[in-house]
Enzyme design. Sequence first.
Site, PDB file in Angstrom:
ATOM      1  N   GLY A 144       0.827  -1.129  -0.162  1.00 55.54           N
ATOM      2  CA  GLY A 144      -0.115  -0.003  -0.212  1.00 55.54           C
ATOM      3  C   GLY A 144       0.939   1.026   0.049  1.00 55.54           C
ATOM      4  O   GLY A 144       0.287   2.359   0.492  1.00 55.54           O
ATOM      5  N   SER A 145       1.940   1.368  -0.309  1.00 54.34           N
ATOM      6  CA  SER A 145       2.854   2.314  -0.356  1.00 54.34           C
ATOM      7  C   SER A 145       2.173   3.400  -1.327  1.00 54.34           C
ATOM      8  O   SER A 145       2.271   4.551  -1.481  1.00 54.34           O
ATOM      9  CB  SER A 145       4.220   2.458  -0.807  1.00 54.34           C
ATOM     10  OG  SER A 145       4.385   1.676  -1.956  1.00 54.34           O
ATOM     11  N   ASN A 146       1.760   2.995  -2.478  1.00 58.34           N
ATOM     12  CA  ASN A 146       1.141   3.755  -3.407  1.00 58.34           C
ATOM     13  C   ASN A 146      -0.166   4.416  -2.826  1.00 58.34           C
ATOM     14  O   ASN A 146      -0.610   5.673  -3.274  1.00 58.34           O
ATOM     15  CB  ASN A 146       0.887   3.190  -5.009  1.00 58.34           C
ATOM     16  CG  ASN A 146       2.159   3.229  -5.795  1.00 58.34           C
ATOM     17  OD1 ASN A 146       2.395   4.133  -6.325  1.00 58.34           O
ATOM     18  ND2 ASN A 146       2.624   2.083  -5.908  1.00 58.34           N
ATOM     19  N   LEU A 205      -4.649  -7.080  -6.834  1.00 56.57           N
ATOM     20  CA  LEU A 205      -4.191  -8.122  -7.695  1.00 56.57           C
ATOM     21  C   LEU A 205      -5.449  -8.859  -8.305  1.00 56.57           C
ATOM     22  O   LEU A 205      -5.184  -9.782  -9.061  1.00 56.57           O
ATOM     23  CB  LEU A 205      -3.198  -9.067  -6.937  1.00 56.57           C
ATOM     24  CG  LEU A 205      -2.063  -8.476  -6.299  1.00 56.57           C
ATOM     25  CD1 LEU A 205      -1.084  -9.144  -5.943  1.00 56.57           C
ATOM     26  CD2 LEU A 205      -1.200  -7.601  -7.490  1.00 56.57           C
ATOM     27  N   ASN A 221      -5.947   2.059 -13.248  1.00 54.52           N
ATOM     28  CA  ASN A 221      -4.902   1.063 -12.688  1.00 54.52           C
ATOM     29  C   ASN A 221      -3.424   1.362 -13.131  1.00 54.52           C
ATOM     30  O   ASN A 221      -3.241   2.089 -14.135  1.00 54.52           O
ATOM     31  CB  ASN A 221      -5.176  -0.366 -13.354  1.00 54.52           C
ATOM     32  CG  ASN A 221      -3.949  -1.446 -12.763  1.00 54.52           C
ATOM     33  OD1 ASN A 221      -3.844  -1.547 -11.475  1.00 54.52           O
ATOM     34  ND2 ASN A 221      -3.575  -2.228 -13.587  1.00 54.52           N
ATOM     35  N   HIS A 271       0.421  -0.065 -13.684  1.00 51.09           N
ATOM     36  CA  HIS A 271       0.968  -1.510 -13.850  1.00 51.09           C
ATOM     37  C   HIS A 271       2.503  -1.113 -13.909  1.00 51.09           C
ATOM     38  O   HIS A 271       2.953  -0.099 -14.481  1.00 51.09           O
ATOM     39  CB  HIS A 271       0.583  -2.028 -15.083  1.00 51.09           C
ATOM     40  CG  HIS A 271       1.256  -3.295 -15.462  1.00 51.09           C
ATOM     41  ND1 HIS A 271       0.681  -4.420 -14.668  1.00 51.09           N
ATOM     42  CD2 HIS A 271       2.397  -3.851 -16.293  1.00 51.09           C
ATOM     43  CE1 HIS A 271       1.706  -5.573 -15.184  1.00 51.09           C
ATOM     44  NE2 HIS A 271       2.388  -5.184 -16.058  1.00 51.09           N
ATOM     45  N   ASP A 293      -5.017  -5.691 -17.632  1.00 51.91           N
ATOM     46  CA  ASP A 293      -3.974  -4.984 -18.272  1.00 51.91           C
ATOM     47  C   ASP A 293      -4.212  -4.436 -19.618  1.00 51.91           C
ATOM     48  O   ASP A 293      -3.258  -4.116 -20.508  1.00 51.91           O
ATOM     49  CB  ASP A 293      -2.499  -5.380 -18.165  1.00 51.91           C
ATOM     50  CG  ASP A 293      -2.147  -5.781 -16.764  1.00 51.91           C
ATOM     51  OD1 ASP A 293      -2.528  -4.961 -15.797  1.00 51.91           O
ATOM     52  OD2 ASP A 293      -1.382  -6.521 -16.470  1.00 51.91           O
ATOM     53  N   GLU A 353       6.339   5.764  -9.904  1.00 54.00           N
ATOM     54  CA  GLU A 353       5.045   5.573  -9.337  1.00 54.00           C
ATOM     55  C   GLU A 353       4.473   6.830  -8.420  1.00 54.00           C
ATOM     56  O   GLU A 353       3.535   7.483  -8.782  1.00 54.00           O
ATOM     57  CB  GLU A 353       4.571   4.414  -8.816  1.00 54.00           C
ATOM     58  CG  GLU A 353       4.887   3.334  -9.729  1.00 54.00           C
ATOM     59  CD  GLU A 353       4.494   1.746  -9.130  1.00 54.00           C
ATOM     60  OE1 GLU A 353       4.107   1.050  -9.903  1.00 54.00           O
ATOM     61  OE2 GLU A 353       4.687   1.742  -8.095  1.00 54.00           O
TER      62      GLU A 353
HETATM   63  C1  GAR Z   1       3.079  -1.216  -7.500  1.00 53.31           C
HETATM   64  O1  GAR Z   1       4.542  -1.437  -8.136  1.00 53.31           O
HETATM   65  C2  GAR Z   1       1.900  -1.341  -8.494  1.00 53.31           C
HETATM   66  O2  GAR Z   1       2.404  -0.938  -9.672  1.00 53.31           O
HETATM   67  C3  GAR Z   1       2.150  -2.946  -8.709  1.00 53.31           C
HETATM   68  O3  GAR Z   1       2.139  -3.441  -7.455  1.00 53.31           O
HETATM   69  C4  GAR Z   1       2.926  -2.500  -6.823  1.00 53.31           C
HETATM   70  C5  GAR Z   1       2.216  -2.359  -5.297  1.00 53.31           C
HETATM   71  O4  GAR Z   1       3.061  -1.603  -4.634  1.00 53.31           O
HETATM   72  N1  GAR Z   1       0.959  -3.391  -9.473  1.00 53.31           N
HETATM   73  C6  GAR Z   1       0.796  -4.474 -10.183  1.00 53.31           C
HETATM   74  O5  GAR Z   1       1.667  -5.207 -10.310  1.00 53.31           O
HETATM   75  C7  GAR Z   1      -0.668  -4.810 -10.866  1.00 53.31           C
HETATM   76  N2  GAR Z   1      -0.490  -5.846 -11.947  1.00 53.31           N
HETATM   77  P1  GAR Z   1       2.364  -0.826  -3.193  1.00 53.31           P
HETATM   78  O6  GAR Z   1       1.463  -1.963  -2.423  1.00 53.31           O
HETATM   79  O7  GAR Z   1       3.683  -0.521  -2.331  1.00 53.31           O
HETATM   80  O8  GAR Z   1       1.707   0.189  -3.575  1.00 53.31           O
END
Ligand code: GAR
Length: 197
Positions: free
Chosen positions: A12-14, A85, A102, A104, A145, A174
């Site tokens: 969940g950092s994003n 996911l 989303n 990616h 995607d 990101e």
């Molecule tokens: C992120 O890098 C995002 O782009 C990716 O999961 C990571 C989650 O990081 N998403 C995918 O791979 C979707 N296919 P986070 O939980 O630290 O935000």
Amino acid sequence: MINLAIFASGNGSNAENITRYFSGNRRIRVVLILSNRKDAFVHTRAQALGIPSRSFCKAEFEEGRPVLDALQAYSVDFIILAGFLLKVSPPILEAYPDRILNIHPALLPKHGGKGMYGDRVHQAVVDAGDTESGITVHYVNEHYDEGTILFQARCQVLPTDSADDVARKVHELEYLHFPKVIEEALLKAFLPRDHEA
Ligand code: GAR
């Protein structure tokens, strides 16, 4: 106010970065964080940020109604997938047409599709000997995607880079771009006149 829900499956950092970016914004705010995992670290982040978070099992995401009830309870206008996911199910897609974005962690159409997420994507980039990677922000449709691409940003991949090195570069992109891309998309969708002025 435009109300956002963020769907996240893990760290969940994003989700945190997006929530912080919009805190104090007079038009856009994050009102809810949803996960398909009860033990996801994103719930801890949500609590620290003072944002309500809920989890639903895969069957509930597929059936749609319990999730839609929660989205409605918080008057959610738009959904952001940030490390989510599961495939978004038809009832949720129908309720939010062109209102789900989303991110990616690669340059789609490369390294996308079912099973391609997180570190698996970065490992695939390294294994393919790619000289660049990056991020793709796209609208969500019924296929993994494959929705319309809104934005891409690139980073260099060196022959010596590990999957972790690529992950670090991609995460930086990101954090820098995703909130701004969301903001632009929302202002265009909900406040087109303001946006032009
Ligand atoms: C992120 O890098 C995002 O782009 C990716 O999961 C990571 C989650 O990081 N998403 C995918 O791979 C979707 N296919 P986070 O939980 O630290 O935000």
